[in-house]
Write a protein that holds these residues in place. Structure first.
Motif, PDB file in Angstrom:
ATOM      1  N   GLY A   1       0.485   7.939  12.993  1.00 62.85           N
ATOM      2  CA  GLY A   1       0.324   8.087  11.559  1.00 62.85           C
ATOM      3  C   GLY A   1       0.648   6.840  10.768  1.00 62.85           C
ATOM      4  O   GLY A   1       0.981   6.911   9.583  1.00 62.85           O
ATOM      5  N   LEU A   2       0.547   5.665  11.406  1.00 65.02           N
ATOM      6  CA  LEU A   2       0.918   4.408  10.758  1.00 65.02           C
ATOM      7  C   LEU A   2      -0.282   3.516  10.468  1.00 65.02           C
ATOM      8  O   LEU A   2      -0.107   2.359  10.091  1.00 65.02           O
ATOM      9  N   TRP A   3      -1.486   4.027  10.655  1.00 65.41           N
ATOM     10  CA  TRP A   3      -2.646   3.164  10.472  1.00 65.41           C
ATOM     11  C   TRP A   3      -2.856   2.837   8.995  1.00 65.41           C
ATOM     12  O   TRP A   3      -2.501   3.603   8.094  1.00 65.41           O
ATOM     13  N   SER A   4      -3.458   1.662   8.731  1.00 63.60           N
ATOM     14  CA  SER A   4      -3.714   1.185   7.376  1.00 63.60           C
ATOM     15  C   SER A   4      -4.977   0.347   7.372  1.00 63.60           C
ATOM     16  O   SER A   4      -5.315  -0.299   8.371  1.00 63.60           O
ATOM     17  N   GLN A   5      -5.642   0.301   6.247  1.00 67.25           N
ATOM     18  CA  GLN A   5      -6.816  -0.556   6.105  1.00 67.25           C
ATOM     19  C   GLN A   5      -6.444  -2.030   6.299  1.00 67.25           C
ATOM     20  O   GLN A   5      -7.272  -2.834   6.747  1.00 67.25           O
ATOM     21  N   TYR A   6      -5.218  -2.394   5.992  1.00 66.04           N
ATOM     22  CA  TYR A   6      -4.787  -3.781   6.191  1.00 66.04           C
ATOM     23  C   TYR A   6      -4.623  -4.106   7.670  1.00 66.04           C
ATOM     24  O   TYR A   6      -4.900  -5.221   8.110  1.00 66.04           O
ATOM     25  N   LEU A   7      -4.149  -3.133   8.444  1.00 62.72           N
ATOM     26  CA  LEU A   7      -4.046  -3.352   9.881  1.00 62.72           C
ATOM     27  C   LEU A   7      -5.428  -3.473  10.504  1.00 62.72           C
ATOM     28  O   LEU A   7      -5.616  -4.195  11.486  1.00 62.72           O
ATOM     29  N   GLU A   8      -6.413  -2.828   9.929  1.00 60.41           N
ATOM     30  CA  GLU A   8      -7.784  -2.929  10.447  1.00 60.41           C
ATOM     31  C   GLU A   8      -8.278  -4.373  10.401  1.00 60.41           C
ATOM     32  O   GLU A   8      -8.824  -4.889  11.378  1.00 60.41           O
TER      33      GLU A   8
ATOM     34  N   GLU B   1       0.821  -1.201   0.000  1.00 60.02           N
ATOM     35  CA  GLU B   1       0.000   0.000   0.000  1.00 60.02           C
ATOM     36  C   GLU B   1       0.859   1.257   0.000  1.00 60.02           C
ATOM     37  O   GLU B   1       0.642   2.190  -0.789  1.00 60.02           O
ATOM     38  N   ARG B   2       1.864   1.291   0.883  1.00 60.42           N
ATOM     39  CA  ARG B   2       2.704   2.488   0.990  1.00 60.42           C
ATOM     40  C   ARG B   2       3.647   2.640  -0.194  1.00 60.42           C
ATOM     41  O   ARG B   2       4.048   3.756  -0.527  1.00 60.42           O
ATOM     42  N   ALA B   3       3.997   1.509  -0.839  1.00 62.53           N
ATOM     43  CA  ALA B   3       4.853   1.575  -2.021  1.00 62.53           C
ATOM     44  C   ALA B   3       4.051   1.883  -3.285  1.00 62.53           C
ATOM     45  O   ALA B   3       4.634   2.047  -4.350  1.00 62.53           O
ATOM     46  N   ARG B   4       2.731   1.917  -3.159  1.00 62.04           N
ATOM     47  CA  ARG B   4       1.835   2.166  -4.296  1.00 62.04           C
ATOM     48  C   ARG B   4       2.067   1.149  -5.418  1.00 62.04           C
ATOM     49  O   ARG B   4       1.993   1.484  -6.600  1.00 62.04           O
ATOM     50  N   GLY B   5       2.378  -0.113  -5.014  1.00 63.59           N
ATOM     51  CA  GLY B   5       2.572  -1.151  -6.005  1.00 63.59           C
ATOM     52  C   GLY B   5       3.927  -1.137  -6.679  1.00 63.59           C
ATOM     53  O   GLY B   5       4.150  -1.899  -7.620  1.00 63.59           O
ATOM     54  N   ASP B   6       4.865  -0.323  -6.185  1.00 61.07           N
ATOM     55  CA  ASP B   6       6.197  -0.217  -6.777  1.00 61.07           C
ATOM     56  C   ASP B   6       7.154  -1.120  -6.005  1.00 61.07           C
ATOM     57  O   ASP B   6       7.528  -0.818  -4.869  1.00 61.07           O
TER      58      ASP B   6
ATOM     59  N   GLU C   1      12.922  -0.436   1.657  1.00 63.57           N
ATOM     60  CA  GLU C   1      13.082   0.642   2.641  1.00 63.57           C
ATOM     61  C   GLU C   1      11.864   0.734   3.560  1.00 63.57           C
ATOM     62  O   GLU C   1      11.997   0.885   4.785  1.00 63.57           O
ATOM     63  N   ILE C   2      10.665   0.598   2.999  1.00 64.42           N
ATOM     64  CA  ILE C   2       9.440   0.664   3.801  1.00 64.42           C
ATOM     65  C   ILE C   2       9.374  -0.526   4.752  1.00 64.42           C
ATOM     66  O   ILE C   2       8.977  -0.397   5.917  1.00 64.42           O
TER      67      ILE C   2
ATOM     68  N   GLY D   1      -1.520  -3.219  -4.436  1.00 68.54           N
ATOM     69  CA  GLY D   1      -0.766  -2.153  -3.796  1.00 68.54           C
ATOM     70  C   GLY D   1      -1.177  -0.767  -4.261  1.00 68.54           C
ATOM     71  O   GLY D   1      -1.134   0.202  -3.492  1.00 68.54           O
ATOM     72  N   ARG D   2      -1.584  -0.643  -5.525  1.00 70.33           N
ATOM     73  CA  ARG D   2      -2.042   0.648  -6.031  1.00 70.33           C
ATOM     74  C   ARG D   2      -3.328   1.081  -5.347  1.00 70.33           C
ATOM     75  O   ARG D   2      -3.529   2.262  -5.053  1.00 70.33           O
TER      76      ARG D   2
END
Length: 382
Positions: A156-163, A111-116, A122-123, A229-230
């Protein structure tokens, strides 16, 4: 490449003591079979589909003996005299995602890499240091999980995947339409426009219309990391494609010697052999799953009704990060990869990777199955 099915290699060591269900085609069309005491029984007259078989008392079915499994020349080839088919027929193909802490982090990374893929390393290093340990010890939906959620939001680290990983509700999605899975030895497909993808070695539970968990098989829930990821809203494109769902070789039915507790303790091994000599292996350890398999089944049932039952992928902790094509690029499939998924209690599922565009088109759907069964006089009342 044509694969040869060998019970000594592709069935569990104790297969002669277990009870297995599956489908074969001897030239007339699909038919359910039981493997009992090492012998194959055609039970299509009593139960015309595997869905019917799993609703019945399988141990009491008589069937017609077709001989020892050792004597069968099983092949997935279209022109084979006895074709081995994927075991599910009328079952909805469902899957649970983000059920392991390790795979949760990989979804957040996507998600944070936007599919890259080049941005993933690094992430990954940053997130593992912040949430890795906490993710592996918290019980989803518990007060401790909610406290961790609040802390992550504050940082500031929340994500829909963590949900869906630590929240009360599991991620349940439809992997593919009824009858769309491929089986042992068949080509498995990834979209031709995907550049970052991987196999997902999983246990697949089989559930009756009333919610009974009656057996398990091996599965490959192919994942397109660049698409998902996008945007998580691209999950359908990432997951549901031609030939993108593999299950097999057979369903091992629960009995006194094999139960859901065996699934809870199971290790699933994955091996990839690339056409250029690349090799990768990994393990999906069910002992590290964040949610109990019975709870995942209950969440899949929810308030919905599956009269013909469903097959449910339980998720995986395996997310390959080995660099294949260059430093920092991680893993992605090459066409021609041979993927083997194995378990001591379920056997070995083997597929070769191609694109969904090049894989044989899926044409035998529900209408075709019903027409075939009717023409053979196997439908009740026919």
């Amino acid at each position: 490449m044509t694969f040869t099915f060998d019970p000594a290699t592709h069935m569990p060591a104790d297969w002669r003591e277990g009870l297995f269900a599956g489908r074969i085609d001897q030239g007339e069309g699909p038919g359910p079979v039981l493997i009992r005491g090492g012998e194959v029984f055609d039970v299509s007259v009593e139960v015309p589909t595997v869905a019917d078989l799993l609703e019945a008392d399988a141990a009491s079915l008589k069937g017609k003996s077709l001989g020892p499994l050792d004597d069968f020349d099983l092949s997935p080839a279209a022109d084979a005299s006895t074709r081995l088919l994927p075991p599910p027929d009328l079952h909805c193909l469902k899957a649970a995602g983000v059920t392991f802490a390790v795979s949760t982090l990989e979804r957040v990374i996507e998600e944070r890499a936007r599919g890259d893929a080049s941005a993933a390393a690094e992430i990954r290093a940053r997130l593992e240091g912040v949430v890795g340990g906490a993710m592996q010890t918290v019980e989803p939906g518990s007060p401790a999980a909610m406290a961790l959620k609040d802390a992550l939001i504050a940082d500031g680290l929340w994500s829909q995947y963590l949900e869906v990983a630590i929240g009360p509700d599991a991620e349940i999605f439809t992997k593919g339409p009824v009858l769309s899975s491929v089986g042992w030895g068949q080509d498995i497909g990834v979209r031709s426009d995907s550049r970052w993808n991987n196999p997902e070695p999983e246990v697949v539970l089989f559930v009756t219309g009333a919610g009974g968990i009656v057996g398990a098989s091996l599965g490959n829930d192919v994942n397109l990391r660049d698409f998902e990821g996008r945007s998580a809203l691209l999950l359908g494109k990432a997951k549901d494609n031609n030939a993108s769902c593999s299950i097999g070789p057979f369903i091992r039915l629960f009995d006194d010697s094999f139960t859901l507790d065996d699934v809870r303790r199971m290790d699933i091994t994955l091996e990839i052999e690339g056409p250029e000599g690349f090799a990768l292996s990994g393990v999906n350890s069910m002992g590290q799953i964040s949610r109990d398999p019975a709870d995942i089944v209950a969440q899949a049932l929810s308030e919905h009704h599956y009269p013909d039952g469903f097959a449910l992928f339980l998720g995986t902790m395996f997310a390959p990060t080995d660099d294949r094509d260059g430093p920092g690029q991680g893993f992605t499939h090459h066409m021609g990869d041979v993927v083997s998924i194995s378990s001591a209690r379920l056997g070995r599922l083997v597929n070769r990777v191609t694109t969904s565009k090049e894989a044989p088109a899926w044409e035998f759907g529900i209408r075709a199955l019903m027409g075939n069964l009717a023409s053979r006089g196997l439908l009740r009342g026919a």
